[in-house]
Design a protein around this motif. Structure first.
Motif, mmCIF file in Angstrom:
data_model
loop_
_atom_site.group_PDB
_atom_site.id
_atom_site.type_symbol
_atom_site.label_atom_id
_atom_site.label_comp_id
_atom_site.label_asym_id
_atom_site.label_seq_id
_atom_site.Cartn_x
_atom_site.Cartn_y
_atom_site.Cartn_z
ATOM 1 N N UNK A 1 6.905 12.972 20.512
ATOM 2 C CA UNK A 1 5.971 13.306 21.327
ATOM 3 C C UNK A 1 5.362 11.728 21.827
ATOM 4 N N UNK A 2 5.435 11.450 23.007
ATOM 5 C CA UNK A 2 4.824 10.214 23.355
ATOM 6 C C UNK A 2 3.954 10.685 24.648
ATOM 7 N N UNK A 3 2.724 9.738 24.865
ATOM 8 C CA UNK A 3 2.056 9.970 26.106
ATOM 9 C C UNK A 3 1.349 8.824 26.525
ATOM 10 N N UNK A 4 0.787 8.888 27.658
ATOM 11 C CA UNK A 4 -0.120 7.695 28.370
ATOM 12 C C UNK A 4 -0.747 8.254 29.397
ATOM 13 N N UNK A 5 -1.833 7.563 29.443
ATOM 14 C CA UNK A 5 -2.730 8.065 30.356
ATOM 15 C C UNK A 5 -2.745 7.616 31.987
ATOM 16 N N UNK A 6 -1.742 6.429 32.082
ATOM 17 C CA UNK A 6 -1.361 6.165 33.500
ATOM 18 C C UNK A 6 -0.033 6.910 33.932
ATOM 19 N N UNK A 7 -0.173 7.648 34.941
ATOM 20 C CA UNK A 7 0.840 8.518 35.544
ATOM 21 C C UNK A 7 2.127 7.921 35.693
ATOM 22 N N UNK A 8 2.035 6.356 36.148
ATOM 23 C CA UNK A 8 3.206 5.701 36.501
ATOM 24 C C UNK A 8 3.980 5.421 35.301
ATOM 25 N N UNK A 9 3.170 5.181 33.977
ATOM 26 C CA UNK A 9 3.651 5.148 32.739
ATOM 27 C C UNK A 9 4.405 6.144 32.166
ATOM 28 N N UNK A 10 3.903 6.960 32.626
ATOM 29 C CA UNK A 10 4.804 8.612 32.056
ATOM 30 C C UNK A 10 6.047 8.559 32.885
ATOM 31 N N UNK A 11 5.933 8.575 34.192
ATOM 32 C CA UNK A 11 7.039 8.562 34.920
ATOM 33 C C UNK A 11 8.243 7.553 34.485
ATOM 34 N N UNK A 12 7.887 6.313 34.121
ATOM 35 C CA UNK A 12 8.786 5.250 33.786
ATOM 36 C C UNK A 12 9.437 5.501 32.456
ATOM 37 N N UNK A 13 8.502 6.018 31.416
ATOM 38 C CA UNK A 13 9.017 6.513 30.211
ATOM 39 C C UNK A 13 9.865 7.678 30.167
#
Length: 199
Positions: A68-80
């Protein structure tokens, strides 16, 4: 005050690799060292908060049943999500921590280049969440850049000192260089050789 989400949104504005994770040898080597200090070849479950564009996540995905990985930035989530699309064992979510901490238990939690963006109060809360989420055989890996970062409320030294103080786990690996601090704590103090029955 902890660094807010718009700061990270701005970092990813028009840049899919703002820290040059893919290009810099420093980053490639740091990932290799981080993976090398892990005392187990395989983990049932890993949590990586602050995954950015998923470069380290791809390496972690190969070492576990579930990531499970996460990020606060929506662009980072899309890239990941794009970077990790080939891994069926990975879930990428947008979360702001420590508030939106997941409810699962994990054998490994990876805090890579994350904690100095939190103020002391938020970091204490995050550490408490880590302890609650660590499985009985759980480990925590932390890695942070030592140079000052403008706008960050804490340094790598402050972060790792507080982690060590509040985790109260066995310090299994301590790798400190001029550029970064890397520590692995574990509920179990057994060495790799001991885990394999060699000692």
């Amino acid at each position: 005050m902890s660094v807010t989400t718009p700061y990270f949104d701005q970092m990813f504005a028009g840049n899919d690799d703002p820290w040059a994770f893919r290009q810099r040898w420093y980053e490639q080597r740091k990932r290799a060292v981080s993976l090398a200090v892990l005392t187990r070849a395989h983990y049932a479950s890993i949590f990586e908060p602050g995954c950015a564009n998923g470069e380290l996540s791809a390496d972690l995905a190969a070492r576990c049943d579930r990531l499970l990985c996460c990020d606060t930035a929506s662009a980072a989530v899309t890239l990941a999500k794009k970077r990790l699309a080939g891994f069926s064992n990975v879930l990428v979510e947008q979360r702001r921590l420590p508030e939106q901490w997941p409810s699962e238990q994990f054998e490994l939690i990876v805090l890579s280049e994350l904690c100095y963006y939190l103020d002391a109060a938020d970091l204490e809360r995050l550490i408490d969440r880590c302890l609650e989420a660590l499985a009985e055989n759980g480990q925590l890996l932390a890695c942070h850049w030592r140079a000052p970062i403008e706008g960050c409320p804490q340094t790598a030294e402050q972060v790792h000192a507080l982690l060590h103080q509040r985790l109260r786990l066995h310090a299994v690996v301590r790798h400190h260089e001029e550029d970064f601090l890397l520590d692995l704590w574990s509920r179990d103090s057994a060495s790799v050789a001991r885990l394999e029955g060699l000692r």
